[in-house]
Design an enzyme around this catalytic site. Sequence first.
Site, PDB file in Angstrom:
ATOM      1  N   ARG A   1     118.928  55.498  52.617  1.00  0.00           N
ATOM      2  CA  ARG A   1     118.191  54.594  53.513  1.00  0.00           C
ATOM      3  C   ARG A   1     119.032  54.077  54.671  1.00  0.00           C
ATOM      4  O   ARG A   1     118.469  53.652  55.692  1.00  0.00           O
ATOM      5  CB  ARG A   1     117.551  53.466  52.688  1.00  0.00           C
ATOM      6  CG  ARG A   1     116.301  53.951  51.968  1.00  0.00           C
ATOM      7  CD  ARG A   1     115.833  53.000  50.908  1.00  0.00           C
ATOM      8  NE  ARG A   1     116.460  53.282  49.629  1.00  0.00           N
ATOM      9  CZ  ARG A   1     116.625  52.390  48.666  1.00  0.00           C
ATOM     10  NH1 ARG A   1     116.244  51.145  48.846  1.00  0.00           N
ATOM     11  NH2 ARG A   1     117.177  52.733  47.523  1.00  0.00           N
TER      12      ARG A   1
ATOM     13  N   GLU B   1     123.784  49.376  40.898  1.00  0.00           N
ATOM     14  CA  GLU B   1     122.975  48.506  40.040  1.00  0.00           C
ATOM     15  C   GLU B   1     122.303  49.298  38.918  1.00  0.00           C
ATOM     16  O   GLU B   1     122.091  48.782  37.842  1.00  0.00           O
ATOM     17  CB  GLU B   1     121.919  47.772  40.890  1.00  0.00           C
ATOM     18  CG  GLU B   1     121.404  46.507  40.238  1.00  0.00           C
ATOM     19  CD  GLU B   1     120.268  45.857  41.017  1.00  0.00           C
ATOM     20  OE1 GLU B   1     119.756  46.450  41.980  1.00  0.00           O
ATOM     21  OE2 GLU B   1     119.876  44.744  40.626  1.00  0.00           O
TER      22      GLU B   1
HETATM   23  O1  LIG Z   1     125.272  47.766  46.073  1.00  0.00           O
HETATM   24  P1  LIG Z   1     124.935  48.880  45.133  1.00  0.00           P
HETATM   25  O2  LIG Z   1     124.837  48.415  43.715  1.00  0.00           O
HETATM   26  O3  LIG Z   1     125.857  50.049  45.283  1.00  0.00           O
HETATM   27  O4  LIG Z   1     123.447  49.375  45.456  1.00  0.00           O
HETATM   28  C1  LIG Z   1     122.968  49.556  46.752  1.00  0.00           C
HETATM   29  C2  LIG Z   1     122.601  50.994  47.016  1.00  0.00           C
HETATM   30  O5  LIG Z   1     121.526  51.396  46.165  1.00  0.00           O
HETATM   31  C3  LIG Z   1     120.454  51.897  46.960  1.00  0.00           C
HETATM   32  O6  LIG Z   1     120.552  53.252  47.170  1.00  0.00           O
HETATM   33  P2  LIG Z   1     120.303  54.319  46.024  1.00  0.00           P
HETATM   34  O7  LIG Z   1     121.589  54.610  45.340  1.00  0.00           O
HETATM   35  O8  LIG Z   1     119.154  53.886  45.187  1.00  0.00           O
HETATM   36  O9  LIG Z   1     119.977  55.624  46.840  1.00  0.00           O
HETATM   37  P3  LIG Z   1     118.809  56.058  47.805  1.00  0.00           P
HETATM   38  O10 LIG Z   1     119.029  55.300  49.100  1.00  0.00           O
HETATM   39  O11 LIG Z   1     119.080  57.502  47.923  1.00  0.00           O
HETATM   40  O12 LIG Z   1     117.494  55.737  47.174  1.00  0.00           O
HETATM   41  C4  LIG Z   1     120.616  51.166  48.280  1.00  0.00           C
HETATM   42  O13 LIG Z   1     119.962  51.838  49.351  1.00  0.00           O
HETATM   43  C5  LIG Z   1     122.106  51.133  48.441  1.00  0.00           C
HETATM   44  O14 LIG Z   1     122.609  52.341  49.010  1.00  0.00           O
HETATM   45  N1  LIG Z   2     117.005  45.913  43.739  1.00  0.00           N
HETATM   46  C1  LIG Z   2     117.096  46.922  44.617  1.00  0.00           C
HETATM   47  N2  LIG Z   2     116.096  47.169  45.490  1.00  0.00           N
HETATM   48  C2  LIG Z   2     116.205  48.200  46.380  1.00  0.00           C
HETATM   49  N3  LIG Z   2     117.255  49.015  46.431  1.00  0.00           N
HETATM   50  C3  LIG Z   2     118.260  48.782  45.577  1.00  0.00           C
HETATM   51  N4  LIG Z   2     119.453  49.393  45.414  1.00  0.00           N
HETATM   52  C4  LIG Z   2     120.110  48.787  44.418  1.00  0.00           C
HETATM   53  N5  LIG Z   2     119.394  47.774  43.926  1.00  0.00           N
HETATM   54  C5  LIG Z   2     118.233  47.746  44.636  1.00  0.00           C
END
Ligand SMILES: O=P(O)(O)OC[C@H]1O[C@H](OP(=O)(O)OP(=O)(O)O)[C@H](O)[C@@H]1O
Ligand SMILES: Nc1ncnc2[nH]cnc12
Length: 183
Positions: free
Chosen positions: A70, A107
């Site tokens: 994202r 997370e």
């Molecule tokens: O602070 P953190 O605990 O590291 O989490 C945050 C990350 O998690 C989500 O991405 P995700 O890994 O779900 O990937 P995506 O954008 O491909 O859906 C979000 O867009 C961040 O990149």
């Molecule tokens: N709670 C949350 N919502 C959206 N993106 C996330 N990436 C990690 N935690 C998330």
Amino acid sequence: MSDTDYIKSLLKAHPNFPKKGIVFLDIFPILRDPVAFETLITHFVYHLTSKTIPALPAKKVDVVVGLDARGFLLGPIIAMRLGAAFVPVRKQGKLPGECVSASYEKEYGVDSFEMQADAIKPGQTVVVVDDLIATGGSAKAAGELVAKLGGKVVEYLFIIELTFLQAASKLDAPLYSIVQSDD
Ligand SMILES: O=P(O)(O)OC[C@H]1O[C@H](OP(=O)(O)OP(=O)(O)O)[C@H](O)[C@@H]1O
Ligand SMILES: Nc1ncnc2[nH]cnc12
């Protein structure tokens, strides 16, 4: 209405996604509203060009790093507006050529990030951009990749910060978020 209230009003919370106990905050409604999306991008660009960021002399950003996936929706637009380079950090195995890598815990799981080895030159100033910071694992790994290439992260930027996870303490540069969520 302030930028923050406008952006906050469009975020949609999805309880128990992608797994039980996680409240997923969805930013896509912002992108569906062109005025809100413009407000969001302009807010970030204004922040980077008119506020004092201690580690950013002359207010010059060389590189905007966006995190898979994202962060790719925000980073290139911010980079173009700043006249900076855009560099992607991708999940492992997606980038061609020589790469540097760093693994991290997030997370809801474990992952590994990569950046192309020639993407950042030593001494360049970098901002890291993503939609949301939760544990800070992914942002910290991105910061490690920038450091491996000799770049300097001057700020980490997010639309949303999950403040109860206290990610700021893990980072080597200031964190800026537009919306803070404490539950
Ligand atoms: O602070 P953190 O605990 O590291 O989490 C945050 C990350 O998690 C989500 O991405 P995700 O890994 O779900 O990937 P995506 O954008 O491909 O859906 C979000 O867009 C961040 O990149
Ligand atoms: N709670 C949350 N919502 C959206 N993106 C996330 N990436 C990690 N935690 C998330």
